[in-house]
Design a protein around this motif. Structure first.
Motif, PDB file in Angstrom:
ATOM      1  N   SER A   9       7.100  18.831  27.892  1.00  0.00           N
ATOM      2  CA  SER A   9       5.900  18.402  27.188  1.00  0.00           C
ATOM      3  C   SER A   9       5.933  19.012  25.798  1.00  0.00           C
ATOM      4  N   ASP A  10       5.807  18.172  24.788  1.00  0.00           N
ATOM      5  CA  ASP A  10       5.888  18.645  23.406  1.00  0.00           C
ATOM      6  C   ASP A  10       4.522  18.889  22.777  1.00  0.00           C
ATOM      7  N   ASN A  11       3.455  18.590  23.488  1.00  0.00           N
ATOM      8  CA  ASN A  11       2.145  18.707  22.848  1.00  0.00           C
ATOM      9  C   ASN A  11       1.270  19.811  23.450  1.00  0.00           C
ATOM     10  N   LEU A  12       1.897  20.898  23.901  1.00  0.00           N
ATOM     11  CA  LEU A  12       1.107  22.032  24.393  1.00  0.00           C
ATOM     12  C   LEU A  12       0.591  22.798  23.185  1.00  0.00           C
ATOM     13  N   SER A  13      -0.726  22.912  23.086  1.00  0.00           N
ATOM     14  CA  SER A  13      -1.312  23.516  21.889  1.00  0.00           C
ATOM     15  C   SER A  13      -1.922  24.887  22.128  1.00  0.00           C
ATOM     16  N   CYS A  14      -2.097  25.269  23.393  1.00  0.00           N
ATOM     17  CA  CYS A  14      -2.713  26.560  23.668  1.00  0.00           C
ATOM     18  C   CYS A  14      -2.304  27.043  25.064  1.00  0.00           C
ATOM     19  N   PRO A  15      -2.401  28.337  25.309  1.00  0.00           N
ATOM     20  CA  PRO A  15      -2.019  28.861  26.621  1.00  0.00           C
ATOM     21  C   PRO A  15      -2.843  28.297  27.780  1.00  0.00           C
ATOM     22  N   SER A  16      -4.055  27.843  27.531  1.00  0.00           N
ATOM     23  CA  SER A  16      -4.843  27.276  28.630  1.00  0.00           C
ATOM     24  C   SER A  16      -4.251  25.956  29.125  1.00  0.00           C
ATOM     25  N   CYS A  17      -3.423  25.324  28.287  1.00  0.00           N
ATOM     26  CA  CYS A  17      -2.717  24.110  28.708  1.00  0.00           C
ATOM     27  C   CYS A  17      -1.875  24.395  29.946  1.00  0.00           C
ATOM     28  N   VAL A  18      -1.259  25.558  29.966  1.00  0.00           N
ATOM     29  CA  VAL A  18      -0.396  25.953  31.083  1.00  0.00           C
ATOM     30  C   VAL A  18      -1.171  25.901  32.388  1.00  0.00           C
ATOM     31  N   SER A  19      -2.326  26.511  32.410  1.00  0.00           N
ATOM     32  CA  SER A  19      -3.147  26.558  33.613  1.00  0.00           C
ATOM     33  C   SER A  19      -3.577  25.168  34.051  1.00  0.00           C
ATOM     34  N   LYS A  20      -4.011  24.343  33.112  1.00  0.00           N
ATOM     35  CA  LYS A  20      -4.458  22.984  33.443  1.00  0.00           C
ATOM     36  C   LYS A  20      -3.339  22.170  34.076  1.00  0.00           C
ATOM     37  N   ILE A  21      -2.153  22.233  33.480  1.00  0.00           N
ATOM     38  CA  ILE A  21      -1.023  21.462  33.981  1.00  0.00           C
ATOM     39  C   ILE A  21      -0.574  21.978  35.341  1.00  0.00           C
ATOM     40  N   GLU A  22      -0.469  23.294  35.494  1.00  0.00           N
ATOM     41  CA  GLU A  22      -0.050  23.860  36.781  1.00  0.00           C
ATOM     42  C   GLU A  22      -1.023  23.479  37.893  1.00  0.00           C
ATOM     43  N   ALA A  27      -1.878  20.338  42.806  1.00  0.00           N
ATOM     44  CA  ALA A  27      -2.839  19.574  43.606  1.00  0.00           C
ATOM     45  C   ALA A  27      -2.204  18.324  44.218  1.00  0.00           C
ATOM     46  N   ARG A  28      -1.030  17.934  43.736  1.00  0.00           N
ATOM     47  CA  ARG A  28      -0.345  16.749  44.252  1.00  0.00           C
ATOM     48  C   ARG A  28       0.232  17.033  45.632  1.00  0.00           C
ATOM     49  N   PRO A  29       0.242  16.047  46.519  1.00  0.00           N
ATOM     50  CA  PRO A  29       0.834  16.228  47.841  1.00  0.00           C
ATOM     51  C   PRO A  29       2.333  16.539  47.734  1.00  0.00           C
ATOM     52  N   GLY A  30       2.774  17.513  48.492  1.00  0.00           N
ATOM     53  CA  GLY A  30       4.193  17.839  48.530  1.00  0.00           C
ATOM     54  C   GLY A  30       4.675  18.771  47.440  1.00  0.00           C
ATOM     55  N   VAL A  31       3.799  19.144  46.490  1.00  0.00           N
ATOM     56  CA  VAL A  31       4.216  20.059  45.426  1.00  0.00           C
ATOM     57  C   VAL A  31       4.050  21.494  45.923  1.00  0.00           C
ATOM     58  N   GLU A  32       5.163  22.216  45.928  1.00  0.00           N
ATOM     59  CA  GLU A  32       5.148  23.613  46.368  1.00  0.00           C
ATOM     60  C   GLU A  32       4.772  24.552  45.234  1.00  0.00           C
ATOM     61  N   SER A  33       5.317  24.291  44.047  1.00  0.00           N
ATOM     62  CA  SER A  33       4.993  25.143  42.908  1.00  0.00           C
ATOM     63  C   SER A  33       5.239  24.399  41.607  1.00  0.00           C
ATOM     64  N   ALA A  34       4.561  24.865  40.571  1.00  0.00           N
ATOM     65  CA  ALA A  34       4.727  24.322  39.224  1.00  0.00           C
ATOM     66  C   ALA A  34       4.614  25.474  38.249  1.00  0.00           C
ATOM     67  N   LYS A  35       5.615  25.619  37.394  1.00  0.00           N
ATOM     68  CA  LYS A  35       5.614  26.684  36.391  1.00  0.00           C
ATOM     69  C   LYS A  35       5.822  26.067  35.022  1.00  0.00           C
ATOM     70  N   ARG A  51       7.034  12.655  49.014  1.00  0.00           N
ATOM     71  CA  ARG A  51       5.567  12.695  48.954  1.00  0.00           C
ATOM     72  C   ARG A  51       5.031  12.528  47.540  1.00  0.00           C
ATOM     73  N   THR A  52       5.770  13.007  46.550  1.00  0.00           N
ATOM     74  CA  THR A  52       5.363  12.872  45.152  1.00  0.00           C
ATOM     75  C   THR A  52       6.602  12.631  44.304  1.00  0.00           C
ATOM     76  N   SER A  53       6.614  11.530  43.573  1.00  0.00           N
ATOM     77  CA  SER A  53       7.768  11.166  42.740  1.00  0.00           C
ATOM     78  C   SER A  53       7.671  11.812  41.358  1.00  0.00           C
ATOM     79  N   GLY A  54       8.750  11.738  40.615  1.00  0.00           N
ATOM     80  CA  GLY A  54       8.754  12.225  39.235  1.00  0.00           C
ATOM     81  C   GLY A  54       7.732  11.503  38.385  1.00  0.00           C
ATOM     82  N   GLU A  55       7.589  10.218  38.604  1.00  0.00           N
ATOM     83  CA  GLU A  55       6.596   9.436  37.855  1.00  0.00           C
ATOM     84  C   GLU A  55       5.173   9.908  38.174  1.00  0.00           C
ATOM     85  N   GLU A  56       4.922  10.232  39.424  1.00  0.00           N
ATOM     86  CA  GLU A  56       3.601  10.737  39.802  1.00  0.00           C
ATOM     87  C   GLU A  56       3.333  12.113  39.193  1.00  0.00           C
TER      88      GLU A  56
END
Length: 73
Positions: A9-22, A27-35, A51-56
């Motif tokens: 993602s090239d448009n992260l403008s602040c550290p709170s973006c990290v939390s929102k995206i993670e 919250a997606r089904p089948g996602v174990e972790s996101a960093k 359970r969750t594709s790259g597009e999803e």
């Protein structure tokens, strides 16, 4: 079966973006972790692709207001 998908993602403008995206991704089904690395825009997601594709994953990031794309690494 767990796979690792790397997004960018090239448009992260602040550290709170990290939390929102993670939160959106885990919250997606089948996602174990996101960093998210704020400085580089790299998003590493461990998930079950049946359970969750790259597009999803991209759609989950878009739903919280950020653009993402699949990255080769």
């Amino acid at each position: 079966m767990t796979t690792r998908t790397i997004l960018r993602s090239d448009n992260l403008s602040c550290p709170s973006c990290v939390s929102k995206i993670e939160k959106a991704l885990t919250a997606r089904p089948g996602v174990e972790s996101a960093k998210v690395k704020f400085a580089t825009g790299k998003i590493e997601v461990l998930h079950d692709p049946t359970r969750t594709s790259g597009e999803e994953l991209i759609q989950a990031v878009a739903a919280v207001g950020y653009k993402a794309r699949v990255s080769p690494v």
